[in-house]
Motif scaffolding. Sequence first.
Motif, mmCIF file in Angstrom:
data_model
loop_
_atom_site.group_PDB
_atom_site.id
_atom_site.type_symbol
_atom_site.label_atom_id
_atom_site.label_comp_id
_atom_site.label_asym_id
_atom_site.label_seq_id
_atom_site.Cartn_x
_atom_site.Cartn_y
_atom_site.Cartn_z
ATOM 1 N N LEU A 22 -2.027 -10.811 -17.685
ATOM 2 C CA LEU A 22 -0.945 -10.153 -16.945
ATOM 3 C C LEU A 22 -1.444 -9.152 -15.909
ATOM 4 N N ILE A 23 -2.757 -9.023 -15.774
ATOM 5 C CA ILE A 23 -3.312 -7.997 -14.880
ATOM 6 C C ILE A 23 -2.897 -8.232 -13.432
ATOM 7 N N GLY A 24 -2.869 -9.499 -13.031
ATOM 8 C CA GLY A 24 -2.522 -9.800 -11.646
ATOM 9 C C GLY A 24 -1.121 -9.396 -11.261
ATOM 10 N N LEU A 25 -0.228 -9.234 -12.253
ATOM 11 C CA LEU A 25 1.153 -8.838 -11.948
ATOM 12 C C LEU A 25 1.236 -7.431 -11.365
ATOM 13 N N ILE A 26 0.188 -6.644 -11.569
ATOM 14 C CA ILE A 26 0.154 -5.301 -10.977
ATOM 15 C C ILE A 26 0.338 -5.390 -9.470
ATOM 16 N N LEU A 63 10.474 -0.598 -12.255
ATOM 17 C CA LEU A 63 10.440 -1.655 -13.254
ATOM 18 C C LEU A 63 10.402 -1.077 -14.664
ATOM 19 N N LEU A 64 9.669 0.021 -14.841
ATOM 20 C CA LEU A 64 9.612 0.670 -16.147
ATOM 21 C C LEU A 64 10.973 1.237 -16.539
ATOM 22 N N LEU A 65 11.634 1.907 -15.592
ATOM 23 C CA LEU A 65 12.974 2.437 -15.852
ATOM 24 C C LEU A 65 13.954 1.310 -16.165
ATOM 25 N N TYR A 66 13.819 0.215 -15.430
ATOM 26 C CA TYR A 66 14.683 -0.957 -15.644
ATOM 27 C C TYR A 66 14.487 -1.493 -17.059
ATOM 28 N N PHE A 67 13.230 -1.608 -17.493
ATOM 29 C CA PHE A 67 12.930 -2.140 -18.823
ATOM 30 C C PHE A 67 13.482 -1.241 -19.917
ATOM 31 N N VAL A 68 13.278 0.061 -19.779
ATOM 32 C CA VAL A 68 13.772 1.006 -20.788
ATOM 33 C C VAL A 68 15.293 0.957 -20.858
ATOM 34 N N ALA A 69 15.942 0.950 -19.699
ATOM 35 C CA ALA A 69 17.408 0.882 -19.662
ATOM 36 C C ALA A 69 17.905 -0.428 -20.264
ATOM 37 N N LYS A 75 0.831 -1.192 0.000
ATOM 38 C CA LYS A 75 0.000 0.000 0.000
ATOM 39 C C LYS A 75 0.877 1.259 0.000
ATOM 40 N N GLY A 76 0.735 2.056 -1.015
ATOM 41 C CA GLY A 76 1.504 3.284 -1.132
ATOM 42 C C GLY A 76 2.868 3.103 -1.768
ATOM 43 N N ASN A 77 3.257 1.850 -2.045
ATOM 44 C CA ASN A 77 4.583 1.586 -2.619
ATOM 45 C C ASN A 77 4.547 0.947 -4.008
ATOM 46 N N LYS A 78 3.361 0.554 -4.458
ATOM 47 C CA LYS A 78 3.268 -0.086 -5.779
ATOM 48 C C LYS A 78 3.746 0.844 -6.885
ATOM 49 N N GLY A 79 3.427 2.128 -6.781
ATOM 50 C CA GLY A 79 3.828 3.082 -7.816
ATOM 51 C C GLY A 79 5.343 3.186 -7.932
ATOM 52 N N THR A 80 6.024 3.233 -6.787
ATOM 53 C CA THR A 80 7.491 3.317 -6.788
ATOM 54 C C THR A 80 8.097 2.096 -7.464
#
Length: 247
Positions: free
Chosen positions: A220-224, A58-64, A48-53
Amino acid sequence: MSDIYKAPEAQLTTGEESGSYGSLEKGLAGDYAINIGEILSEAWRRTKGNKGTIWLALLLYFVAYMAISFVAGIITGYSAFDLEQQANASAGSALLYSLLVNIVVAPMMAGMLMIGIKIARDEKTSATEIFSYFDKLLPIVVAYILMTILIMIGFVLLVLPGIYLAVAYMLVLPLIVDKGLGPWQALETSRKAITKHWFPFFGFLIVAILLYIAGALPLLIGLIWVLPLLTIAYGVIYRTIFGGAED
């Protein structure tokens, strides 16, 4: 740094509520308990409150990763995105490509793990944590290479030794960046600590794989929820065994 192999001085009381964390000494002595249900329960509360971080990281990791793979492909003539080029590339090119990508990605993986660990320890963190450990590039890469070689040798030797080492080395990277251990010291510290309770660790990995599969099945929705849960659960395990950062 103090001698990490000395006998523990006090009993460990685990639990989020008690605020008592492990330590190198207690971890090596096996003075901790791994309860999969409690770990996942605490990790779920902390999402709670940390999923966004975690998802931004993960997005930055994927792009890199994509950028690193593209550059490595130009350098080596081998591309993970071009099947025709892969078919014509030499084994040496493929090996060099894999080595270059893994060398650069390893510190980011350490950063990803540290996000979960810092959340578990109520420490400040952010998505850019994944870029914070390139100063530890050399020990991380040396440990990664040693770990890969030893696990491969283990799988060649009747498979079971490889499975044992793959589980026993799961805490190596944070021991390098969080505790400042050298490559071999981190490998042995992780192995000796986990060996004390190897089967609960193996059980946790099985549960983690099943949760990942279950999360991936419905489009893949559950991976959220599953990926942040498992990231923080890893952090809870590390905190329970090895505690906070070294002073």
